[in-house]
Design an enzyme around this catalytic site. Structure first.
Site, mmCIF file in Angstrom:
data_model
loop_
_atom_site.group_PDB
_atom_site.id
_atom_site.type_symbol
_atom_site.label_atom_id
_atom_site.label_comp_id
_atom_site.label_asym_id
_atom_site.label_seq_id
_atom_site.Cartn_x
_atom_site.Cartn_y
_atom_site.Cartn_z
ATOM 1 N N GLU A 112 0.850 -1.196 0.000
ATOM 2 C CA GLU A 112 0.000 0.000 0.000
ATOM 3 C C GLU A 112 0.878 1.236 0.000
ATOM 4 O O GLU A 112 2.092 1.159 0.203
ATOM 5 C CB GLU A 112 -0.941 -0.004 1.217
ATOM 6 C CG GLU A 112 -2.144 -0.908 1.021
ATOM 7 C CD GLU A 112 -3.136 -0.889 2.169
ATOM 8 O OE1 GLU A 112 -2.958 -0.100 3.105
ATOM 9 O OE2 GLU A 112 -4.091 -1.676 2.106
ATOM 10 N N HIS A 227 -8.809 10.132 2.149
ATOM 11 C CA HIS A 227 -8.419 8.993 1.323
ATOM 12 C C HIS A 227 -8.596 9.401 -0.131
ATOM 13 O O HIS A 227 -9.618 9.988 -0.492
ATOM 14 C CB HIS A 227 -9.304 7.783 1.653
ATOM 15 C CG HIS A 227 -8.760 6.492 1.129
ATOM 16 N ND1 HIS A 227 -8.751 6.184 -0.213
ATOM 17 C CD2 HIS A 227 -8.195 5.437 1.763
ATOM 18 C CE1 HIS A 227 -8.217 4.979 -0.366
ATOM 19 N NE2 HIS A 227 -7.865 4.508 0.821
ATOM 20 N N ARG A 273 -0.761 9.378 1.055
ATOM 21 C CA ARG A 273 -2.165 9.673 0.742
ATOM 22 C C ARG A 273 -2.468 11.135 0.513
ATOM 23 O O ARG A 273 -3.252 11.485 -0.365
ATOM 24 C CB ARG A 273 -3.047 9.189 1.885
ATOM 25 C CG ARG A 273 -3.266 7.740 1.783
ATOM 26 C CD ARG A 273 -4.338 7.268 2.690
ATOM 27 N NE ARG A 273 -4.340 5.827 2.508
ATOM 28 C CZ ARG A 273 -4.851 4.964 3.339
ATOM 29 N NH1 ARG A 273 -5.431 5.391 4.430
ATOM 30 N NH2 ARG A 273 -4.801 3.685 3.081
ATOM 31 N N HIS A 330 -11.298 10.235 5.756
ATOM 32 C CA HIS A 330 -11.061 8.820 6.025
ATOM 33 C C HIS A 330 -10.616 8.532 7.454
ATOM 34 O O HIS A 330 -11.092 7.590 8.070
ATOM 35 C CB HIS A 330 -10.002 8.325 5.041
ATOM 36 C CG HIS A 330 -9.725 6.856 5.102
ATOM 37 N ND1 HIS A 330 -10.710 5.913 4.950
ATOM 38 C CD2 HIS A 330 -8.571 6.169 5.301
ATOM 39 C CE1 HIS A 330 -10.174 4.700 5.047
ATOM 40 N NE2 HIS A 330 -8.885 4.827 5.278
ATOM 41 N N ARG A 365 -1.378 9.256 8.842
ATOM 42 C CA ARG A 365 -1.244 7.835 9.190
ATOM 43 C C ARG A 365 -0.752 7.009 7.991
ATOM 44 O O ARG A 365 -1.238 7.165 6.871
ATOM 45 C CB ARG A 365 -2.596 7.301 9.634
ATOM 46 C CG ARG A 365 -2.599 5.847 10.029
ATOM 47 C CD ARG A 365 -4.022 5.423 10.271
ATOM 48 N NE ARG A 365 -4.771 5.651 9.064
ATOM 49 C CZ ARG A 365 -5.305 4.689 8.325
ATOM 50 N NH1 ARG A 365 -5.192 3.429 8.690
ATOM 51 N NH2 ARG A 365 -5.957 4.966 7.232
HETATM 52 C C1 SIN Z 1 -7.546 1.253 2.284
HETATM 53 O O1 SIN Z 1 -7.848 0.078 2.132
HETATM 54 O O2 SIN Z 1 -7.172 1.962 1.388
HETATM 55 C C2 SIN Z 1 -7.677 1.824 3.639
HETATM 56 C C3 SIN Z 1 -6.722 1.191 4.537
HETATM 57 C C4 SIN Z 1 -6.345 2.103 5.611
HETATM 58 O O3 SIN Z 1 -6.755 3.254 5.593
HETATM 59 O O4 SIN Z 1 -5.585 1.693 6.477
#
Ligand code: SIN
Length: 525
Positions: A112, A227, A273, A330, A365
C-alpha cells in the site's frame, strides 16, 4: 446487580481486543449506540500492516510510519507500537487468524501507499475488518455484557474528578446511569462529520466531544486524512476503493487515459495519501473526472469481493476497467491525548483506537497502521487495568454541565457540507474563519445540560463540538504538514511547528489552547 469494573464505549477492533483480554479478570460492559457490528473496523478493507515478512524489519516499518507522519511523532512511541504489533500479529497467525495466503501456503502480503515493502495482511481479500471483528468476537465469552442502542452522552466524574461512569440516552428519550471503576472510550474517529467520507455513519467523533466536555486534553485535531479514492457518484461517495487496488497495480488516469501521478511523486499511485488526494482534488476542481484504471489488476473480482459488490450496486461497469474516484474524509490522526497504555489526562478515563492520539500516526497515518494500533493498545490497556484495578467503588457524582439545554437550530447534514467545503482537503484562513463564525453563531456552549435532548439532537450537538475543535486547530496551525494542507501557508514551517502539537482542553467552561512538544504533557497515570 453485578458491579462493572470496566465500561468500554464502542465495539471496534480496539474495544474487542481489550474486552477479550480482560474477560477472565474483570467485569466488562461494552456499550454501543447502534449494533455491535456497526464500526469503522468492521468496514476496514485495507488490512493490518505488520513487519512479519521475511525481508521486513521493525526498523523499516518504523521508518515508513515516521516518514508518512512527517516526523510529527516521537520515534520511540512508533517503534514500540510496531514491535508489540509484530508480536501480536505473529501470535494471531499461530492462533489460526484467517489471514489470506498464496497458493504455496505463504502469507499473501500486500503493498500500500508509502510502505517500502509488501507488509499488509488481509482477510477475505478486502474484508479484513469484518474477519478480524468476527475473530475477536468469537473469543468473547458470555461474561462480557453488551448493551446495544444506548448512546453515551455524558462521562460522570466523582468529587475528586475521577471518571466513574457514563450516562446513556435511549431511543425513547430515557436515561440510564452506569457506574464503573474505569471508562474506556473506543468510539472511533470523526470522519462522519464530513459529507464525503469512507466511515461508518456512527463514527462522528462522539468520544472526542465527550472527553473534551469532561476536561480531557485533545491533541492534533487538525490532522485529518483524506483517502484519495472513494467511489465517486456525482458528488456523493459510494464507499471506499481500497489502496490495495492501487497496490495490486491499478493506475490513476484522467478522461484521456493519461496517468495523473507521473511527475508528481516518485512513488506515483502509491505516494503518501495526502499527496495523491491533493492531486486528484486539483484535477477535479479543474473539471476533470479521475478514474482508477483496474485493467492491470488480474482477478479483480476474486481479490476485491466487497468492492466488486459495491460497484455492481452502483452500476459501475467493471468490465470497462474504470472506476470513477474522488477523495473523502477517512481517518482522524488527532484525538484524546493518551500515554503509551491509553491513560487520558483524566483519572479513570482511557482512550484507545482511532479516538485516541497516541503519537503513532503523526501528521498522517501510514496505511493499515490503524488496526495494528487497535490490537496493540487493546492489549496494553488490558494489562494495565488488570494490574492497577483497585476496585474503588464509584463515589458521588459531580455534574459540571449547567445552563439551559441547547436549542439545536441546524441539521447535521448542513454542518457536514460546511466541513467539507471550509475545513476539507485544502484549507485557508478565510474559509476556516467562515466556518468557525458559523459554528459560533449556533449559540451553543461546551457545558450545557444534554439530558433533555433526543439521541439525534445529542449527535448533532457532539458533531458541533468536534467540528469546532477541528476548525480551531486548523486555524491555529499556520503551515501545511501531512493531513493539514493550507493554501495560504503551503509549506512546512519547521521553525515554528516541527514536532509541536496543538492541545485543546476545557478550562472554566472555555476552550483553552496549549502547545505540547512530543507528548510531553502530564498524563494521568
Ligand atoms: C484502504 O484500504 O485503502 C484503507 C486502509 C487504511 O486506511 O488503512
Amino acid at each position: 446487580m453485578i458491579k462493572t469494573d470496566v465500561i468500554i464505549v464502542g465495539s471496534g477492533i480496539a474495544a474487542l481486543q481489550l474486552a477479550r483480554q480482560l474477560q477472565e479478570h474483570l467485569n466488562v460492559m461494552i456499550i454501543t449506540k447502534k449494533k455491535l457490528r456497526d464500526s469503522n473496523s468492521y468496514l476496514a478493507q485495507g488490512g493490518i500492516a505488520a513487519p512479519v515478512g521475511k525481508w521486513d524489519k521493525v526498523e523499516l516499518h518504523t521508518k515508513d510510519t515516521l516518514k508518512a507522519g512527517c516526523h510529527h511523532q516521537p520515534e520511540h512511541i512508533v517503534k514500540n507500537v510496531i514491535s508489540d504489533g509484530k508480536r501480536i500479529v505473529d501470535y494471531m497467525i499461530g492462533d489460526g487468524a484467517p489471514f489470506d495466503r498464496k497458493s504455496d501456503g505463504e502469507l499473501a502480503l500486500g503493498m500500500e501507499g508509502a510502505h517500502s515493502i509488501a507488509r499488509i495482511l488481509h482477510s477475505g481479500g478486502d474484508q479484513t475488518g469484518r474477519f478480524m471483528v468476527e475473530y475477536l468476537l468469537n473469543a468473547l465469552d458470555e461474561k462480557t455484557r453488551i448493551v446495544e442502542g444506548e448512546m453515551v452522552f455524558e462521562l460522570v466524574k466523582n468529587i475528586r474528578g475521577k471518571c466513574c461512569g457514563v450516562k446513556t440516552k435511549l431511543v425513547d428519550g430515557s436515561i440510564n446511569y452506569y457506574p464503573a471503576s474505569h471508562v474506556v472510550l473506543a468510539t472511533g474517529g470523526a470522519g462522519a462529520v464530513y459529507s464525503v467520507n469512507s466511515n461508518a455513519p456512527t463514527a462522528a467523533g462522539d468520544g472526542m466531544a465527550l472527553a473534551f466536555r469532561t476536561g480531557a486534553a485533545l491533541s492534533d485535531m487538525e490532522f485529518i486524512q483524506f483517502h484519495p479514492t472513494l467511489l465517486s457518484l456525482r458528488g456523493e461517495s459510494g464507499g471506499l476503493i481500497s489502496e490495495a487496488v492501487r497496490g495490486a497495480g491499478a493506475l490513476l488516469i484522467n478522461e484521456r487515459g493519461e496517468r495523473i501521478m507521473e511527475g508528481v511523486h516518485p512513488q506515483l499511485e502509491l505516494a503518501p495519501r495526502h499527496i495523491v488526494a491533493e492531486r486528484i482534488n486539483g484535477e477535479r476542481l479543474s473539471g476533470k473526472t479521475i478514474y482508477l484504471d483496474i485493467s492491470p489488476v488480474k482477478d479483480f473480482e476474486a481479490k476485491f469481493p466487497s468492492i466488486t459488490k459495491m460497484c455492481k450496486i452502483h452500476q459501475i461497469p467493471l468490465d470497462e476497467g474504470k472506476i470513477p474516484v474522488s477523495p473523502g474524509c477517512h481517518f482522524t490522526m488527532g484525538g484524546i491525548l493518551t500515554d503509551e497504555v491509553g491513560n487520558s489526562t483524566i483519572e479513570g478515563l482511557y482512550a484507545i483506537g482511532e479516538v485516541a492520539c497516541t503519537g503513532l500516526h503523526g501528521a498522517n497515518r501510514l496505511a493499515s497502521n490503524s488496526l495494528l494500533e487497535g490490537l496493540v493498545f487493546g492489549e496494553r490497556l488490558a494489562k494495565h487495568l488488570i494490574t492497577s484495578n483497585k476496585n474503588a467503588p464509584p463515589e458521588i457524582m459531580e455534574s459540571e454541565q449547567c445552563g439551559n439545554p441547547p436549542e439545536i437550530n441546524f441539521n447535521g447534514a448542513e454542518l457536514k457540507e460546511r466541513m467539507m467545503r471550509d475545513v476539507g482537503i485544502i484549507r485557508n484562513e478565510k474559509n476556516l474563519t467562515r466556518h468557525l463564525n458559523w459554528l459560533n453563531a449556533r449559540s451553543l456552549s461546551f457545558n450545557t445540560d444534554l439530558d433533555p435532548l433526543s439521541q439525534s439532537e445529542i449527535q448533532t450537538y457532539l458533531m458541533w463540538v468536534v467540528s469546532t475543535l477541528i476548525t480551531q486547530s486548523a486555524l491555529i496551525r499556520t503551515e501545511s504538514r501531512g493531513g493539514h494542507i493550507r493554501s495560504d501557508y503551503p509549506l512546512e514551517n519547521d521553525e515554528e511547528w516541527f514536532k509541536r502539537s496543538i492541545l485543546l482542553m476545557k478550562e472554566n467552561h472555555q476552550l483553552k489552547v496549549v502547545y505540547d512538544e512530543q507528548h510531553q504533557i502530564e498524563i494521568y497515570a
